[in-house]
Write an enzyme that holds these catalytic residues in place. Structure first.
Site, PDB file in Angstrom:
ATOM      1  N   LYS A  92      -6.960  -0.815 -10.163  1.00 30.16           N
ATOM      2  CA  LYS A  92      -7.660  -1.482  -9.058  1.00 30.16           C
ATOM      3  C   LYS A  92      -8.927  -0.704  -8.710  1.00 30.16           C
ATOM      4  O   LYS A  92      -8.857   0.501  -8.454  1.00 30.16           O
ATOM      5  CB  LYS A  92      -6.749  -1.557  -7.830  1.00 30.16           C
ATOM      6  CG  LYS A  92      -7.437  -2.088  -6.572  1.00 30.16           C
ATOM      7  CD  LYS A  92      -6.442  -2.284  -5.446  1.00 30.16           C
ATOM      8  CE  LYS A  92      -7.090  -2.883  -4.210  1.00 30.16           C
ATOM      9  NZ  LYS A  92      -7.855  -1.904  -3.428  1.00 30.16           N
ATOM     10  N   TYR A 124      -2.038   5.938  -5.158  1.00 30.37           N
ATOM     11  CA  TYR A 124      -3.081   6.940  -5.365  1.00 30.37           C
ATOM     12  C   TYR A 124      -2.383   8.099  -6.065  1.00 30.37           C
ATOM     13  O   TYR A 124      -1.521   8.752  -5.442  1.00 30.37           O
ATOM     14  CB  TYR A 124      -3.657   7.439  -4.034  1.00 30.37           C
ATOM     15  CG  TYR A 124      -4.493   6.434  -3.264  1.00 30.37           C
ATOM     16  CD1 TYR A 124      -5.733   6.009  -3.745  1.00 30.37           C
ATOM     17  CD2 TYR A 124      -4.064   5.939  -2.037  1.00 30.37           C
ATOM     18  CE1 TYR A 124      -6.506   5.106  -3.025  1.00 30.37           C
ATOM     19  CE2 TYR A 124      -4.839   5.036  -1.315  1.00 30.37           C
ATOM     20  CZ  TYR A 124      -6.060   4.626  -1.815  1.00 30.37           C
ATOM     21  OH  TYR A 124      -6.830   3.747  -1.103  1.00 30.37           O
ATOM     22  N   GLY A 172     -13.902 -10.098   0.363  1.00 27.18           N
ATOM     23  CA  GLY A 172     -14.645 -11.143   1.062  1.00 27.18           C
ATOM     24  C   GLY A 172     -14.136 -12.559   0.853  1.00 27.18           C
ATOM     25  O   GLY A 172     -14.825 -13.511   1.219  1.00 27.18           O
ATOM     26  N   SER A 229       0.830  -1.203   0.000  1.00 30.02           N
ATOM     27  CA  SER A 229       0.000   0.000   0.000  1.00 30.02           C
ATOM     28  C   SER A 229       0.864   1.252   0.000  1.00 30.02           C
ATOM     29  O   SER A 229       1.919   1.303   0.636  1.00 30.02           O
ATOM     30  CB  SER A 229      -0.890   0.006   1.243  1.00 30.02           C
ATOM     31  OG  SER A 229      -1.478   1.276   1.430  1.00 30.02           O
ATOM     32  N   GLN A 242       0.996  -0.052  -4.758  1.00 26.04           N
ATOM     33  CA  GLN A 242      -0.314   0.566  -4.961  1.00 26.04           C
ATOM     34  C   GLN A 242      -0.175   2.079  -4.860  1.00 26.04           C
ATOM     35  O   GLN A 242       0.375   2.617  -3.895  1.00 26.04           O
ATOM     36  CB  GLN A 242      -1.307   0.053  -3.906  1.00 26.04           C
ATOM     37  CG  GLN A 242      -2.681   0.698  -4.001  1.00 26.04           C
ATOM     38  CD  GLN A 242      -2.803   1.899  -3.097  1.00 26.04           C
ATOM     39  OE1 GLN A 242      -2.225   1.933  -2.020  1.00 26.04           O
ATOM     40  NE2 GLN A 242      -3.560   2.910  -3.531  1.00 26.04           N
ATOM     41  N   HIS A 255     -13.038  -2.196  -2.970  1.00 23.93           N
ATOM     42  CA  HIS A 255     -12.188  -1.625  -1.926  1.00 23.93           C
ATOM     43  C   HIS A 255     -12.572  -2.153  -0.537  1.00 23.93           C
ATOM     44  O   HIS A 255     -12.548  -1.440   0.463  1.00 23.93           O
ATOM     45  CB  HIS A 255     -12.272  -0.101  -1.960  1.00 23.93           C
ATOM     46  CG  HIS A 255     -11.058   0.624  -1.450  1.00 23.93           C
ATOM     47  ND1 HIS A 255     -10.284   1.432  -2.254  1.00 23.93           N
ATOM     48  CD2 HIS A 255     -10.478   0.674  -0.215  1.00 23.93           C
ATOM     49  CE1 HIS A 255      -9.303   1.958  -1.526  1.00 23.93           C
ATOM     50  NE2 HIS A 255      -9.400   1.507  -0.293  1.00 23.93           N
ATOM     51  N   THR A 294      -5.039   2.736  -7.863  1.00 25.29           N
ATOM     52  CA  THR A 294      -6.387   2.595  -7.310  1.00 25.29           C
ATOM     53  C   THR A 294      -7.267   3.699  -7.874  1.00 25.29           C
ATOM     54  O   THR A 294      -6.953   4.887  -7.735  1.00 25.29           O
ATOM     55  CB  THR A 294      -6.338   2.636  -5.770  1.00 25.29           C
ATOM     56  OG1 THR A 294      -5.521   1.550  -5.330  1.00 25.29           O
ATOM     57  CG2 THR A 294      -7.728   2.499  -5.161  1.00 25.29           C
TER      58      THR A 294
HETATM   59  C1  FMN Z   1      -7.554  -1.648   6.561  1.00 24.12           C
HETATM   60  C2  FMN Z   1      -7.600  -1.588   5.069  1.00 24.12           C
HETATM   61  C3  FMN Z   1      -6.772  -0.707   4.404  1.00 24.12           C
HETATM   62  C4  FMN Z   1      -6.801  -0.649   3.013  1.00 24.12           C
HETATM   63  N1  FMN Z   1      -5.923   0.180   2.394  1.00 24.12           N
HETATM   64  C5  FMN Z   1      -5.912   0.215   1.043  1.00 24.12           C
HETATM   65  C6  FMN Z   1      -4.980   1.036   0.359  1.00 24.12           C
HETATM   66  O1  FMN Z   1      -4.143   1.688   0.978  1.00 24.12           O
HETATM   67  N2  FMN Z   1      -5.041   1.078  -0.976  1.00 24.12           N
HETATM   68  C7  FMN Z   1      -5.950   0.349  -1.691  1.00 24.12           C
HETATM   69  O2  FMN Z   1      -5.965   0.419  -2.918  1.00 24.12           O
HETATM   70  N3  FMN Z   1      -6.822  -0.465  -1.079  1.00 24.12           N
HETATM   71  C8  FMN Z   1      -6.819  -0.541   0.269  1.00 24.12           C
HETATM   72  N4  FMN Z   1      -7.700  -1.378   0.898  1.00 24.12           N
HETATM   73  C9  FMN Z   1      -8.581  -2.261   0.097  1.00 24.12           C
HETATM   74  C10 FMN Z   1      -7.910  -3.608  -0.164  1.00 24.12           C
HETATM   75  O3  FMN Z   1      -6.846  -3.480  -1.074  1.00 24.12           O
HETATM   76  C11 FMN Z   1      -8.871  -4.634  -0.762  1.00 24.12           C
HETATM   77  O4  FMN Z   1      -9.514  -4.083  -1.895  1.00 24.12           O
HETATM   78  C12 FMN Z   1      -9.922  -5.151   0.210  1.00 24.12           C
HETATM   79  O5  FMN Z   1      -9.437  -5.141   1.545  1.00 24.12           O
HETATM   80  C13 FMN Z   1     -10.323  -6.557  -0.164  1.00 24.12           C
HETATM   81  O6  FMN Z   1     -11.310  -7.032   0.643  1.00 24.12           O
HETATM   82  P1  FMN Z   1     -11.095  -8.022   1.917  1.00 24.12           P
HETATM   83  O7  FMN Z   1     -10.489  -7.188   2.988  1.00 24.12           O
HETATM   84  O8  FMN Z   1     -12.470  -8.450   2.203  1.00 24.12           O
HETATM   85  O9  FMN Z   1     -10.190  -9.168   1.479  1.00 24.12           O
HETATM   86  C14 FMN Z   1      -7.692  -1.463   2.280  1.00 24.12           C
HETATM   87  C15 FMN Z   1      -8.520  -2.351   2.953  1.00 24.12           C
HETATM   88  C16 FMN Z   1      -8.476  -2.431   4.334  1.00 24.12           C
HETATM   89  C17 FMN Z   1      -9.365  -3.421   5.026  1.00 24.12           C
HETATM   90  C1  7N5 Z   2      -5.257   6.842   4.600  1.00 24.68           C
HETATM   91  C2  7N5 Z   2      -4.962   5.521   3.949  1.00 24.68           C
HETATM   92  C3  7N5 Z   2      -6.068   5.051   3.084  1.00 24.68           C
HETATM   93  C4  7N5 Z   2      -6.013   3.599   2.941  1.00 24.68           C
HETATM   94  C5  7N5 Z   2      -7.219   3.030   2.295  1.00 24.68           C
HETATM   95  O1  7N5 Z   2      -7.315   2.976   1.109  1.00 24.68           O
HETATM   96  C6  7N5 Z   2      -8.271   2.511   3.110  1.00 24.68           C
HETATM   97  O2  7N5 Z   2      -8.230   2.706   4.308  1.00 24.68           O
HETATM   98  O3  7N5 Z   2      -9.175   1.889   2.553  1.00 24.68           O
END
Ligand code: FMN
Ligand code: 7N5
Length: 347
Positions: free
Chosen positions: A218, A126, A275, A104, A124, A242, A152
């Protein structure tokens, strides 16, 4: 711990409530968050028998990289909030499991330290309103050995997460920072992540102009966007909402997948996340046309429970479950999985 839900339950007791909520939570009423796991209850498998599954091969190749199993680590923020091992611990586990870590942009350890583990990683991104800073960051991660940029695109604005608002969780605690957002790299103060509502498809031309890394988009859910990505020469897409943290009421990745796969054919690899908690969930996604899947929260739970070892355990549980599910479905390799194995119920 015999399953990913066991690991999740163990993690809940180990994290401060506000940190647990940040990891576990979703946007608004969390309908999409719940739907992501519930959706898999509507798929049933129609196994084949007597197909000689004495040796199963779980490997797949994505963007020219051979993975020991079709499961990548989705990018998630703030791994040091889960465990002091942080992203370096997650990287060690990914390397041991023979898969790719998508790091991330909100990682709490520098990309160079992650790369030093020997892991194959994608970064990843932004895209930031400050394009000059974005370019410096892209060059930095490329120099560290990044294998692809995962851009993303589901976050023109940030989702509203009521758990975080209630908990007053707005920033990292003292001592933790987004280490890859220090500017100048390594020494400067970390920049805050900016959201870029004006972003449009032209950003791909700009990215192509500054990097030769493969580009993965993504957060695609609409087949027309998948087609557009293919036409623009994007290297892969991740069908994703996401983790239910952006648009609440968004369709789930697994439900959106078949139309996306149908629309793009074999023009580009389609990955999916959201999921996925069971080997049968992975199998369902592969059978519906995904090249691979990614998991987010289960990795954070493994990390919270036992650092790098916990993440390794999560990955091995999924591998073992997928291997058993493939055997029970009569598939000795990933390419043997097709939509004929999947039935949708309740629709
Ligand atoms: C705590 C947390 C932080 C995340 N941070 C990012 C991120 O920084 N960038 C991003 O593209 N997706 C982020 N995501 C989304 C994940 O990449 C992913 O799409 C998602 O968690 C998949 O679902 P799952 O948690 O059910 O496996 C985050 C998800 C969670 C739960
Ligand atoms: C501030 C970080 C953002 C991370 C993210 O994409 C998320 O929390 O879903």
């Amino acid at each position: 711990m015999f399953s990913l839900p066991d690991v999740a339950a163990a993690a809940a007791g180990r994290l401060a409530a506000a940190h647990y909520d940040f990891f576990a939570g979703g946007a608004d009423d969390e309908r999409t968050l719940r739907a992501n796991t519930d959706a898999f209850d509507r798929y049933r498998l129609r196994p084949r028998v007597l197909r000689g599954v004495g040796e199963r091969d779980l490997t797949v190749t994505v963007l020219g990289q051979s993975l020991s199993m079709p499961v990548l680590i989705a990018p998630t923020a703030f791994h040091r909030l889960a465990h002091p091992d942080g992203e370096v611990g997650t990287a060690r586990a990914a390397a041991a499991a023979g898969t790719v870590l998508v790091l991330s942009m909100a990682a709490t350890q520098p990309v160079e330290q992650v790369a030093a583990t020997g892991v194959r990683f994608w970064f990843q991104l932004y895209v930031q309103p400050d394009r000059a800073f974005t370019e410096r960051l892209v060059r930095r991660v490329a120099a560290a050995g990044c294998g692809a940029l995962v851009v993303t695109v589901d976050s023109p604005v940030f989702g509203r997460r009521r758990r975080d608002l209630r908990n007053g969780f707005l920033d990292l605690p003292a001592g933790l920072a987004c280490e890859n957002l220090r500017d100048p790299a390594g020494s400067g103060p970390p920049r805050a992540i900016g959201w870029e509502p004006g972003l449009n498809w032209d950003v791909l031309d700009w990215l192509r102009g500054i990097t030769s890394l493969p580009i993965v988009l993504k957060g695609i859910l609409h087949p027309a966007d998948a087609v557009r990505a293919a036409e623009r020469g994007v290297d892969a897409i991740i069908v994703s909402n996401h983790g239910g943290r952006q648009l609440d009421a968004a369709v789930t990745g697994i439900d959106a997948l078949p139309a996306v796969v149908d629309a793009v054919g074999d023009r580009l690899p389609v990955l999916v996340d959201g999921g996925i908690r069971r080997g049968t969930d992975v199998l369902t996604a592969l059978a519906l046309g995904a090249s691979a899947v990614a998991v987010g929260r289960p990795v954070l739970w493994g990390l919270a429970v036992a650092g790098a070892d916990g993440v390794r355990q999560v990955l091995e549980l999924l591998r073992d479950e997928l291997d058993r599910a493939m055997a029970l479905c009569g598939a000795d390799r990933v390419a043997a999985l097709g939509p004929d194995l999947v039935e949708t119920v309740g629709r």
